[in-house]
Design a protein around this motif. Structure first.
Motif, PDB file in Angstrom:
ATOM      1  N   ILE A 132       1.012  -1.630  -0.381  1.00  0.00           N
ATOM      2  CA  ILE A 132       0.291   0.120  -0.181  1.00  0.00           C
ATOM      3  C   ILE A 132       1.093   1.212   0.025  1.00  0.00           C
ATOM      4  CG2 ILE A 132      -1.987   1.451   1.387  1.00  0.00           C
ATOM      5  CD1 ILE A 132      -2.562  -1.353   2.570  1.00  0.00           C
ATOM      6  N   PRO A 133       1.471   2.056  -0.469  1.00  0.00           N
ATOM      7  CA  PRO A 133       2.145   2.949  -1.094  1.00  0.00           C
ATOM      8  C   PRO A 133       1.330   4.428  -0.167  1.00  0.00           C
ATOM      9  CG  PRO A 133       0.246   2.999  -3.083  1.00  0.00           C
ATOM     10  CD  PRO A 133       0.398   1.937  -2.166  1.00  0.00           C
ATOM     11  N   LYS A 134       2.441   4.945   0.311  1.00  0.00           N
ATOM     12  CA  LYS A 134       1.751   6.135   1.114  1.00  0.00           C
ATOM     13  C   LYS A 134       3.003   7.665   0.746  1.00  0.00           C
ATOM     14  CE  LYS A 134      -1.257   4.697   4.058  1.00  0.00           C
ATOM     15  NZ  LYS A 134      -2.185   5.202   4.541  1.00  0.00           N
ATOM     16  N   LYS A 135       2.571   8.162   1.630  1.00  0.00           N
ATOM     17  CA  LYS A 135       3.837   9.442   0.618  1.00  0.00           C
ATOM     18  C   LYS A 135       5.050   9.317   1.359  1.00  0.00           C
ATOM     19  CE  LYS A 135      -0.340  13.284   1.691  1.00  0.00           C
ATOM     20  NZ  LYS A 135      -0.236  14.261   2.615  1.00  0.00           N
ATOM     21  N   GLN A 136       5.309   8.614   2.302  1.00  0.00           N
ATOM     22  CA  GLN A 136       6.299   8.505   2.665  1.00  0.00           C
ATOM     23  C   GLN A 136       6.958   6.898   2.854  1.00  0.00           C
ATOM     24  OE1 GLN A 136       7.682  10.373   6.467  1.00  0.00           O
ATOM     25  NE2 GLN A 136       7.325  12.209   5.409  1.00  0.00           N
ATOM     26  N   GLY A 137       7.018   6.303   1.817  1.00  0.00           N
ATOM     27  CA  GLY A 137       7.522   4.783   1.582  1.00  0.00           C
ATOM     28  C   GLY A 137       5.674   3.900   1.141  1.00  0.00           C
ATOM     29  N   ALA A 138       5.835   3.433   2.025  1.00  0.00           N
ATOM     30  CA  ALA A 138       5.046   1.750   1.571  1.00  0.00           C
ATOM     31  C   ALA A 138       4.851   0.725   2.716  1.00  0.00           C
ATOM     32  CB  ALA A 138       5.100   0.889   0.972  1.00  0.00           C
ATOM     33  N   LEU A 139       3.886   0.717   3.580  1.00  0.00           N
ATOM     34  CA  LEU A 139       2.643  -0.072   3.926  1.00  0.00           C
ATOM     35  C   LEU A 139       2.961  -1.519   3.558  1.00  0.00           C
ATOM     36  CD1 LEU A 139      -0.145   1.239   5.776  1.00  0.00           C
ATOM     37  CD2 LEU A 139       3.024   1.354   6.650  1.00  0.00           C
ATOM     38  N   HIS A 140       3.375  -2.129   3.705  1.00  0.00           N
ATOM     39  CA  HIS A 140       3.774  -4.262   3.597  1.00  0.00           C
ATOM     40  C   HIS A 140       2.709  -4.473   4.555  1.00  0.00           C
ATOM     41  CE1 HIS A 140       7.750  -3.348   1.277  1.00  0.00           C
ATOM     42  NE2 HIS A 140       6.105  -3.039   0.682  1.00  0.00           N
ATOM     43  N   ALA A 141       1.872  -4.963   4.018  1.00  0.00           N
ATOM     44  CA  ALA A 141       0.584  -5.645   5.203  1.00  0.00           C
ATOM     45  C   ALA A 141       0.430  -7.378   4.374  1.00  0.00           C
ATOM     46  CB  ALA A 141      -1.178  -4.986   4.998  1.00  0.00           C
ATOM     47  N   VAL A 142       0.037  -8.484   5.608  1.00  0.00           N
ATOM     48  CA  VAL A 142       0.008  -9.827   5.276  1.00  0.00           C
ATOM     49  C   VAL A 142      -1.124 -10.583   6.140  1.00  0.00           C
ATOM     50  CG1 VAL A 142       0.859 -11.784   5.421  1.00  0.00           C
ATOM     51  CG2 VAL A 142       2.849 -10.314   4.533  1.00  0.00           C
ATOM     52  N   PHE A 143      -2.459 -10.797   5.222  1.00  0.00           N
ATOM     53  CA  PHE A 143      -3.246 -11.312   5.864  1.00  0.00           C
ATOM     54  C   PHE A 143      -3.425 -13.084   6.182  1.00  0.00           C
ATOM     55  CE2 PHE A 143      -4.330  -6.824   4.612  1.00  0.00           C
ATOM     56  CZ  PHE A 143      -4.007  -6.482   5.661  1.00  0.00           C
ATOM     57  N   LEU A 144      -3.448 -13.688   6.718  1.00  0.00           N
ATOM     58  CA  LEU A 144      -4.106 -14.529   7.133  1.00  0.00           C
ATOM     59  C   LEU A 144      -5.313 -15.135   7.419  1.00  0.00           C
ATOM     60  CD1 LEU A 144      -0.420 -15.389   8.430  1.00  0.00           C
ATOM     61  CD2 LEU A 144      -0.993 -15.686   6.475  1.00  0.00           C
ATOM     62  N   TYR A 145      -5.988 -16.501   7.139  1.00  0.00           N
ATOM     63  CA  TYR A 145      -7.141 -16.635   7.595  1.00  0.00           C
ATOM     64  C   TYR A 145      -6.608 -18.383   7.757  1.00  0.00           C
ATOM     65  CZ  TYR A 145     -12.669 -18.046   7.497  1.00  0.00           C
ATOM     66  OH  TYR A 145     -13.536 -17.978   7.750  1.00  0.00           O
ATOM     67  N   SER A 146      -7.371 -18.316   8.782  1.00  0.00           N
ATOM     68  CA  SER A 146      -7.588 -20.252   8.884  1.00  0.00           C
ATOM     69  C   SER A 146      -8.323 -21.136   8.891  1.00  0.00           C
ATOM     70  CB  SER A 146      -6.946 -20.666  10.727  1.00  0.00           C
ATOM     71  OG  SER A 146      -6.891 -21.614  11.139  1.00  0.00           O
ATOM     72  N   GLN A 147      -7.814 -22.036   8.578  1.00  0.00           N
ATOM     73  CA  GLN A 147      -8.759 -22.721   7.818  1.00  0.00           C
ATOM     74  C   GLN A 147      -9.483 -24.050   8.431  1.00  0.00           C
ATOM     75  OE1 GLN A 147      -7.368 -24.560   3.521  1.00  0.00           O
ATOM     76  NE2 GLN A 147      -7.066 -22.573   3.434  1.00  0.00           N
ATOM     77  N   LYS A 148      -9.328 -23.581  10.161  1.00  0.00           N
ATOM     78  CA  LYS A 148      -9.508 -25.292  11.105  1.00  0.00           C
ATOM     79  C   LYS A 148     -10.952 -24.795  10.574  1.00  0.00           C
ATOM     80  CE  LYS A 148      -4.941 -25.230  13.849  1.00  0.00           C
ATOM     81  NZ  LYS A 148      -4.652 -24.419  14.998  1.00  0.00           N
ATOM     82  N   GLU A 149     -11.867 -23.940  10.947  1.00  0.00           N
ATOM     83  CA  GLU A 149     -12.843 -24.100  11.006  1.00  0.00           C
ATOM     84  C   GLU A 149     -13.778 -24.612  10.296  1.00  0.00           C
ATOM     85  OE1 GLU A 149     -17.419 -23.675  12.441  1.00  0.00           O
ATOM     86  OE2 GLU A 149     -15.306 -23.129  13.424  1.00  0.00           O
ATOM     87  N   GLN A 150     -13.404 -24.189   8.711  1.00  0.00           N
ATOM     88  CA  GLN A 150     -13.440 -25.015   7.510  1.00  0.00           C
ATOM     89  C   GLN A 150     -13.668 -26.123   7.335  1.00  0.00           C
ATOM     90  OE1 GLN A 150     -12.467 -23.029   3.626  1.00  0.00           O
ATOM     91  NE2 GLN A 150     -10.889 -24.658   3.271  1.00  0.00           N
ATOM     92  N   VAL A 151     -12.067 -26.672   7.720  1.00  0.00           N
ATOM     93  CA  VAL A 151     -11.476 -28.168   8.053  1.00  0.00           C
ATOM     94  C   VAL A 151     -13.225 -28.817   8.789  1.00  0.00           C
ATOM     95  CG1 VAL A 151     -10.071 -29.690   8.637  1.00  0.00           C
ATOM     96  CG2 VAL A 151      -9.068 -28.218   7.202  1.00  0.00           C
ATOM     97  N   SER A 152     -13.324 -28.101  10.119  1.00  0.00           N
ATOM     98  CA  SER A 152     -14.450 -28.715  11.166  1.00  0.00           C
ATOM     99  C   SER A 152     -15.626 -28.207  10.394  1.00  0.00           C
ATOM    100  CB  SER A 152     -13.691 -28.090  12.364  1.00  0.00           C
ATOM    101  OG  SER A 152     -14.564 -27.811  13.519  1.00  0.00           O
ATOM    102  N   GLN A 153     -15.669 -28.077   9.713  1.00  0.00           N
ATOM    103  CA  GLN A 153     -17.148 -27.616   9.525  1.00  0.00           C
ATOM    104  C   GLN A 153     -17.598 -28.460   8.106  1.00  0.00           C
ATOM    105  OE1 GLN A 153     -18.483 -24.149   8.123  1.00  0.00           O
ATOM    106  NE2 GLN A 153     -21.030 -24.250   6.978  1.00  0.00           N
TER     107      GLN A 153
END
Length: 427
Positions: free
Chosen positions: A143-164
């Protein structure tokens, strides 16, 4: 034999329906699992884009928002200002989770062209990559910003999906097993119901063959003994033996004719030669035919006809006459000397009812259905060689062939009454 057939049919029907049901359940399960995975992935992508949109619009990030985002969206996030993790990430460091973040960044770089380790400051627009790693849905973003950039990592666990999915598989398995068990019970009951008429028919066939063999064996034995005695007998005795043999041959001929009649009835090849018939005339002819034989046996034969002529009945006159012959012959055999037999007819709605009643010993209620069975004879006539126990059976078959009925009632004061109903032709 029938029990083994019952078991085999039950197993076969259960197996085939079980396989079909299992395949259908498997197809439904695959569709359901696909929908579950798609639903979880859609939820993750929507939440990840919500977070990215927030990060694009904000210059200052609060720890409170990050904590609420993780709790509300059920995701884990790592945000770096350039190459430096935020203070929030340092407070919540987890070695196992850090390995997953590292794996997500590596996957993003190698397979999706988004390298979070480079600055990429020249880019004016955010760059996002969505993918899946073992056990997680992942999203990386620059995500570009005026001074540099933000780097983001999002994780969504599949445990609930596997359990379902596991719960859904267990539910489908229980449903399929319950359905197969219900199908097995149904197949057992249904095939039993299907086999029962076959089993009954087989028993009746065996009983019929045994009774017919017995009836044929007796005259054959008499004929054989008579013929073997002729060469050693005088002329008078030889003539007597020949007469006995001829009587037994005629008796066998009547039996075979009766059996052929029943065979034609069973095969539905018994043809009716129907024509308009004057029932009262037929009854008078039958009465005249049997009046003298009844008188010779010391029994009274009477006839009662209505004053008005009976309507014409479309029937096979010869076969209806055969029914009356059978009924009167039986009555003459059962009624003791001095007894009486009455032949009556009357018009009923849609039918003509012909009755042959006597004041003999009657028929017990327990035997009223049995008398129409093949080769059935009551104790009173069991020694009468002129009766094979097929007459009433043939009479009922002829009545049914005319779309009519033949039933037994008790005669008031004692005795039996046979009522033959023949339907009238509808206008």
């Amino acid at each position: 034999m029938f029990r083994r057939l019952h078991i085999h049919m039950t197993l076969f029907s259960t197996l085939i329906t079980g396989i079909i049901l299992s395949l259908m359940a498997a197809a439904c399960l695959l569709i359901t699992e696909s929908n579950i995975r798609q639903n979880h992935y859609t939820i993750f992508t929507n939440n990840a884009y919500s977070c990215i949109s927030y990060l694009e619009s904000q210059n200052v990030l609060s720890h409170r928002w990050m904590q609420q985002a993780q709790n509300n969206y059920h995701i884990q996030m790592q945000i770096l200002d350039g190459q430096h993790p935020l203070f929030f990430d340092r407070l919540h460091e987890n070695s196992d989770l850090q390995d997953i973040f590292s794996l997500a960044k590596k996957e993003s770089k190698e397979n999706h062209g988004l390298d979070l380790d480079s600055s990429g400051s020249s880019q004016a627009l955010s760059k996002v990559a969505m993918f899946q790693i073992p056990g997680y849905y992942a999203c990386t973003a620059r995500i570009p910003k005026k001074q540099g950039a933000l780097h983001a990592v999002f994780l969504y666990s599949q445990k609930e999906q596997v359990s379902q999915i596991l719960r859904m598989r267990l539910l489908f398995l229980c449903a399929v097993l319950t359905a197969i068990f219900a199908l097995a019970v149904f197949s057992w009951l249904f095939t039993r119901k299907m086999i029962r008429p076959l089993e009954k028919s087989r028993k009746e066939q065996n009983a019929f063959i045994a009774a017919a063999s017995h009836e044929l064996r007796s005259p054959l034995a008499v004929i054989q003994s008579s013929l073997s005695a002729i060469p050693h007998a005088s002329k008078e005795r030889a003539d007597q033996f020949i007469s006995i043999s001829l009587d037994e041959c005629r008796r066998m001929s009547r039996l075979i004719q009766d059996m052929l009649s029943l065979s034609r009835s069973d095969n539905h090849t018994w043809v009716l030669n129907t024509a308009p018939c004057e029932v009262d005339t037929l009854l008078l002819e039958t009465f005249e035919k049997y009046q003298q034989p009844a008188r010779e046996k010391g029994k009274k034969l009477r006839i009662d006809l209505p004053e008005n002529p009976l309507p014409l009945c479309i029937c096979d006159m010869e076969k209806v006459s055969q029914i009356l012959t059978i009924l009167i012959d039986n009555a003459l055999s059962y009624v003791p000397e001095g007894g009486s037999i009455r032949l009556q007819a009357k018009k009923e709605p849609g039918a003509i009812a012909i009755s042959v009643s006597d004041n003999g010993p009657g028929i017990p209620d327990s035997e009223k259905d049995s008398v129409f069975q093949r080769f059935y004879r009551s104790d009173a006539s069991r020694n009468d060689k002129q009766h094979f126990g097929l007459g009433l059976c043939i009479a009922k078959e002829i009545a049914l062939l005319h779309q009519g009925s033949l039933k037994i009632l008790d005669t008031p004061g004692g005795g039996a009454t046979f009522i033959l109903k023949l339907p009238l032709q509808k206008n």
